[in-house]
Write an enzyme that holds these catalytic residues in place. Structure first.
Site, short mmCIF file in Angstrom:
data_model
loop_
_atom_site.label_atom_id
_atom_site.label_comp_id
_atom_site.label_asym_id
_atom_site.label_seq_id
_atom_site.Cartn_x
_atom_site.Cartn_y
_atom_site.Cartn_z
N ARG A 64 18.75 7.11 -33.09
CA ARG A 64 18.84 7.77 -31.79
C ARG A 64 20.15 7.44 -31.08
NH1 ARG A 64 13.42 8.56 -28.27
NH2 ARG A 64 12.17 9.66 -29.82
N LYS A 138 34.89 20.54 -23.19
CA LYS A 138 35.54 20.31 -21.90
C LYS A 138 37.02 20.03 -22.10
CE LYS A 138 35.68 17.27 -17.87
NZ LYS A 138 35.01 16.22 -17.08
N ARG A 214 26.31 51.30 -30.23
CA ARG A 214 27.42 52.23 -29.99
C ARG A 214 27.66 52.41 -28.50
NH1 ARG A 214 25.71 57.43 -32.88
NH2 ARG A 214 23.65 56.57 -32.44
N HIS A 275 11.40 59.63 -24.33
CA HIS A 275 11.91 59.09 -23.07
C HIS A 275 10.93 58.11 -22.43
CE1 HIS A 275 15.21 61.84 -23.50
NE2 HIS A 275 14.40 62.88 -23.46
N GLU A 327 13.24 61.03 -34.86
CA GLU A 327 14.30 60.02 -34.85
C GLU A 327 13.89 58.77 -35.62
OE1 GLU A 327 17.32 59.94 -33.68
OE2 GLU A 327 17.51 61.57 -32.21
N ASN A 417 3.90 58.13 -11.05
CA ASN A 417 2.46 58.40 -11.02
C ASN A 417 2.05 59.03 -12.35
OD1 ASN A 417 1.68 57.54 -8.36
ND2 ASN A 417 2.79 59.30 -7.54
N PHE A 462 -5.33 54.79 -7.77
CA PHE A 462 -6.38 55.52 -7.05
C PHE A 462 -5.87 56.85 -6.48
CE2 PHE A 462 -4.92 52.48 -3.61
CZ PHE A 462 -4.32 53.42 -2.80
#
Length: 513
Positions: A64, A138, A214, A275, A327, A417, A462
């Site tokens: 360590r 650094k 792209r 979409h 696609e 919605n 709702f």
């Protein structure tokens, strides 16, 4: 340009390290190393000086503590043209390093292992490595730091040419700090999850580049695709592309949306997305039946769309998929005959995504806003029949219950919605992203046409007024599922009763913006 005279090498990922060290030695570079790296170099006959020889102190605490020493860090951090630094180095007989080649304990690989313990994870948190990397980065005016084996070859070219350019040192220093930042972000994320904190005072995440794109949503927007360092299976990020041209920004977004929807279903299912909204969803006794339902939901919108399936694609299904322009096709896997058939379409992307098991918690959702980000848990809540309340006089029939719960799974993934009409485990009308709910209902109803008669209707939130119920009744809808919770719920309930429509409240909404 900075010549390289002395190097410190200590790596966990030893890819290419022997070739690098051997060439450095041939170029007259003195190599200092430690632990397993030192042993590997010595066994290969490469001259190396052990860190303990430099520090005059043995490695302790099971390794360590070995490089956390002034003779190492002073050699990394000294400002070479500062007289005071040079004087102190001379008085203490400390030599400097020109090159640091370090990468870190495999924390990411460790926590990715099934059943890894907290103790194992903690033991693989590197301390000395990040300290050396940060010190060298650094002081990159004088020290070159390398953390990625992919940079070894170009580095050797520069060294052999007389030295490392300043621009290279600056680039590698930035990469080094990204390396340690990502490492710390993974550790912070792991430990935060261990404590059960969900929204800590600081939130640091990291991603790894999968590919440059792209462009983004539009050609004038630069873009790239990054993946989670520990991605789950059954995602676009882990998918294997079997065929077709590279994915675009919009492809990836739509493919992700399609996978999320198709993963909702246990029975064979097919989802067509355009979409970011489903234009057709079908569930059947087999995959070809499910796909045909999805296709027939909206044969116009599916053209040029993306299709996700939750079963292995067989030849029969592939033949149907091939008949129109798509696609992308995503599935857990493809039979070889299906692959061969679909590969006849040059640009069609085929993505093998593997297991589509649904997550219990779901991915964290991040939405960037000016000056910050909104963060929330994924919407993975499922609504079961027992969670619902029938609020009308008429109870839904068993068949209607099945269609209501099917429609509810779909509407959850439609932009608000949102209104979905469904029958026979197939969407027949989808109204998405409208500024008012009755507008979304009218779009879905118009799309459904005659198929709206006997269909069910699902709403992601709702009804503020009874007008959506009125429109549903005119279309021939027989049952409605919605969250409830409006101060005018009673008006909608009474309107449904007036037309003999069964209405169910889920007490859960699914806004999706």
């Amino acid at each position: 340009m900075k010549s390289i005279r002395r190097a410190l090498i200590s790596v966990s990922d030893k890819t290419g390290i022997l070739d690098l060290a051997k060439r450095l030695s041939e170029l007259g570079v003195e190599i200092v190393s430690t632990g397993g790296t030192q042993k590997k170099l010595v066994n290969s006959g490469i001259p190396v000086i052990g860190v303990s020889e430099v520090t005059g102190f043995p490695e302790i605490l099971d390794g360590r503590v070995k490089t956390l020493h002034p003779r190492i860090h002073a050699g990394l951090l000294a400002v070479r043209n500062q007289e005071n630094h040079a004087r102190q180095l001379g008085e203490l007989n400390i030599d400097t390093f020109d090159l640091v080649v370090v990468n870190l304990y495999p924390f990411q690989e460790t926590i990715a292992k099934p059943g890894v313990t907290r103790a194992e994870a903690i033991e693989n948190i590197d301390i000395g490595g990040p300290s050396m990397v940060r010190a060298a980065a650094k002081n990159h005016r004088y020290v070159t730091v390398v953390v990625d084996p992919a940079d070894y070859a170009s580095l050797l070219e520069e060294i052999a040419g007389g030295g490392v350019q300043r621009s290279t040192r600056e680039r590698l220093a930035a990469k080094a700090f990204r390396h340690t930042a990502a490492y710390d972000a993974l550790i912070a994320s792991y430990l935060t999850r261990q404590t059960g904190e969900t929204h800590p005072e600081k939130w640091t995440i990291t991603f790894e580049k999968a590919q440059d794109l792209r462009y983004g949503e539009n050609p004038h927007q630069p873009a790239a695709f990054y993946r989670d360092p520990l991605p789950r299976t059954g995602t676009v990020a882990t998918a294997e592309q079997l065929h077709g041209k590279e994915l675009s920004y919009n492809n990836i977004n739509d493919a992700n949306a399609a996978l999320e929807i198709v993963s909702e279903f246990d029975r064979p299912a097919a989802v067509a997305v355009k979409h970011m909204n489903p234009c057709g969803v079908g569930v059947g006794d087999n995959l070809i039946q499910a796909y045909r339902k999805a296709y027939e939901s909206d044969p116009v919108s599916i053209f040029g769309g993306i299709v996700a399936l939750n079963r292995v694609v067989d030849r029969k299904t592939a033949q149907s998929l091939k008949e129109i322009f798509l696609e992308i096709i995503l599935a857990p896997d493809f039979e070889q005959e299906a692959i061969a058939l679909l590969q006849e379409k040059k640009n069609l992307r085929l993505l093998r995504v593997g297991d589509l098991s649904k997550e219990v918690e779901g991915p964290t959702r991040v939405n960037s806003v000016g000056g910050g980000a909104l963060v929330q848990a994924g919407d993975v809540k499922s609504v079961l029949r027992k969670d619902c309340t029938v609020v009308t006089r008429r109870q839904p029939s068993e068949a209607e219950w099945e269609q209501l719960l099917f429609a509810w799974k779909v509407v959850k993934h439609v932009k608000s919605n949102a209104i979905v009409l469904a029958r026979d485990f197939s969407t027949v009308g989808v109204g998405a992203g409208q500024m008012n709910r009755v507008g979304a209902a009218r779009i879905a109803i118009a799309q459904a046409g005659e198929r709206g008669k006997g269909a069910v209707l699902a709403s992601d939130a709702f009804f503020p007024m009874k007008d959506t119920v009125e429109s549903a009744a005119t279309a021939g809808v027989t049952a409605i599922i919605q969250p409830g919770g409006s101060i005018r719920d009673q008006e909608s309930i009474e309107e449904a009763d007036r037309h003999g429509i069964a209405m169910v409240f889920t007490h859960t909404r699914h806004f999706k913006h």
